[in-house]
Design a protein around this motif. Structure first.
Motif, PDB file in Angstrom:
ATOM      1  N   UNK A 226       0.180  -8.010  -2.977  1.00 31.14           N
ATOM      2  CA  UNK A 226      -1.097  -8.422  -2.170  1.00 31.14           C
ATOM      3  C   UNK A 226      -1.591  -7.031  -1.269  1.00 31.14           C
ATOM      4  N   UNK A 227      -0.785  -5.986  -1.142  1.00 27.40           N
ATOM      5  CA  UNK A 227      -1.566  -4.704  -0.796  1.00 27.40           C
ATOM      6  C   UNK A 227      -1.958  -3.780  -1.858  1.00 27.40           C
ATOM      7  N   UNK A 228      -2.963  -3.019  -1.690  1.00 21.88           N
ATOM      8  CA  UNK A 228      -3.621  -2.094  -2.580  1.00 21.88           C
ATOM      9  C   UNK A 228      -2.945  -0.591  -2.348  1.00 21.88           C
ATOM     10  N   UNK A 229      -2.761  -0.033  -3.518  1.00 20.64           N
ATOM     11  CA  UNK A 229      -2.152   1.308  -3.519  1.00 20.64           C
ATOM     12  C   UNK A 229      -3.114   2.207  -2.889  1.00 20.64           C
ATOM     13  N   UNK A 230      -2.329   3.215  -1.976  1.00 23.64           N
ATOM     14  CA  UNK A 230      -3.106   4.115  -1.115  1.00 23.64           C
ATOM     15  C   UNK A 230      -3.983   5.094  -1.993  1.00 23.64           C
ATOM     16  N   UNK A 231      -4.771   5.605  -1.826  1.00 12.82           N
ATOM     17  CA  UNK A 231      -5.630   6.649  -2.693  1.00 12.82           C
ATOM     18  C   UNK A 231      -4.886   8.156  -2.468  1.00 12.82           C
TER      19      UNK A 231
END
Ligand code: CA
Length: 231
Positions: A226-231
């Motif tokens: 549910x969490x996106x990958x950090x840039x």
């Protein structure tokens, strides 16, 4: 995070053989036997390279290759039974980065994958570094086999670790229970769906109050990060 290779091959035995060899070499592996599914997966982030069989039952492999070229720079190693020089040139002209003719040795495919990734500026084997998700809250260090949440080390079983890293390899992508058990164990078994559910339950408990937000249930399908990958 582990370098993920997509294997597109409709023959199950070849697909699983390549999966085993690539995983042994340290890659994360996604597989599909469908050209349409391959086109969809190539549109998602997180795939470092595709190994593509040109002879697929639904969408022609040439078409998948063309799509891969149009959607961005995912390097492609083509597998094919077509052996003539013209076919080879045809594939390379369409944008394949390398070519392996069937029957092939899986070791050769792994070596070519490494060489193409190296040329493309990636790592020759699963590059190990920490990848973070959810604004730095969840960190996964593939080399150390460690995951932390808000700086606290998560004490995960090998299965829970496998589930988490499988989901984290392409955040947001929905994984079926079948896919998850396949990625974690390498095979399916009777009752695997309930087994996956109980491991997910334990994993969520370890992730604390945010557990169900990190590993999200997609009703009737499976799970996704549910969490996106950090840039
Ligand atoms: Ca085929």
């Amino acid at each position: 995070m582990v370098t993920t290779v997509l294997v597109v091959e409709d023959e199950r035995e070849i697909r699983e053989l390549l999966r085993r060899y690539l995983e042994r070499a340290g890659y994360g592996v996604l597989t599909t036997g469908s050209g349409a599914e391959a086109v969809r997966l190539l549109g998602e982030p997180g795939i470092a390279l595709a190994v593509l069989d040109l002879g697929l039952p639904d969408v022609d492999g040439d078409e998948v290759l063309r799509e891969a070229r149009e959607r961005g720079r995912v390097p492609v190693v083509v597998l094919t039974a077509r052996t003539t020089v013209e076919d080879r040139i045809h594939g390379l002209r369409l944008g394949a980065d390398d070519y392996v003719t069937k029957p092939f040795s899986p070791t050769e495919v792994v070596l070519r994958v490494g060489a193409v990734l190296h040329r493309a500026g990636g790592a020759p084997t699963g590059a190990a570094r920490t990848v973070s998700y959810g604004g730095g809250r969840l960190r996964v260090d593939e080399a150390r086999h460690e995951a932390t949440l808000d700086g606290t080390l998560l004490e995960l079983t090998p299965t829970e670790w496998g589930l988490l890293t499988a989901l984290a390899s392409v955040p947001g992508r929905v994984y079926s229970r079948y896919e998850l058990v396949n990625r974690v164990r390498g095979y399916e078994f009777a009752g695997y769906e309930r087994t996956v559910d109980s491991h997910v339950k334990n994993l969520r408990r370890k992730l604390g109050p945010d557990g169900a937000g990190v590993v999200v249930t997609v009703l009737g399908v499976g799970y996704r990060l549910g969490w996106s990958r950090d840039p």
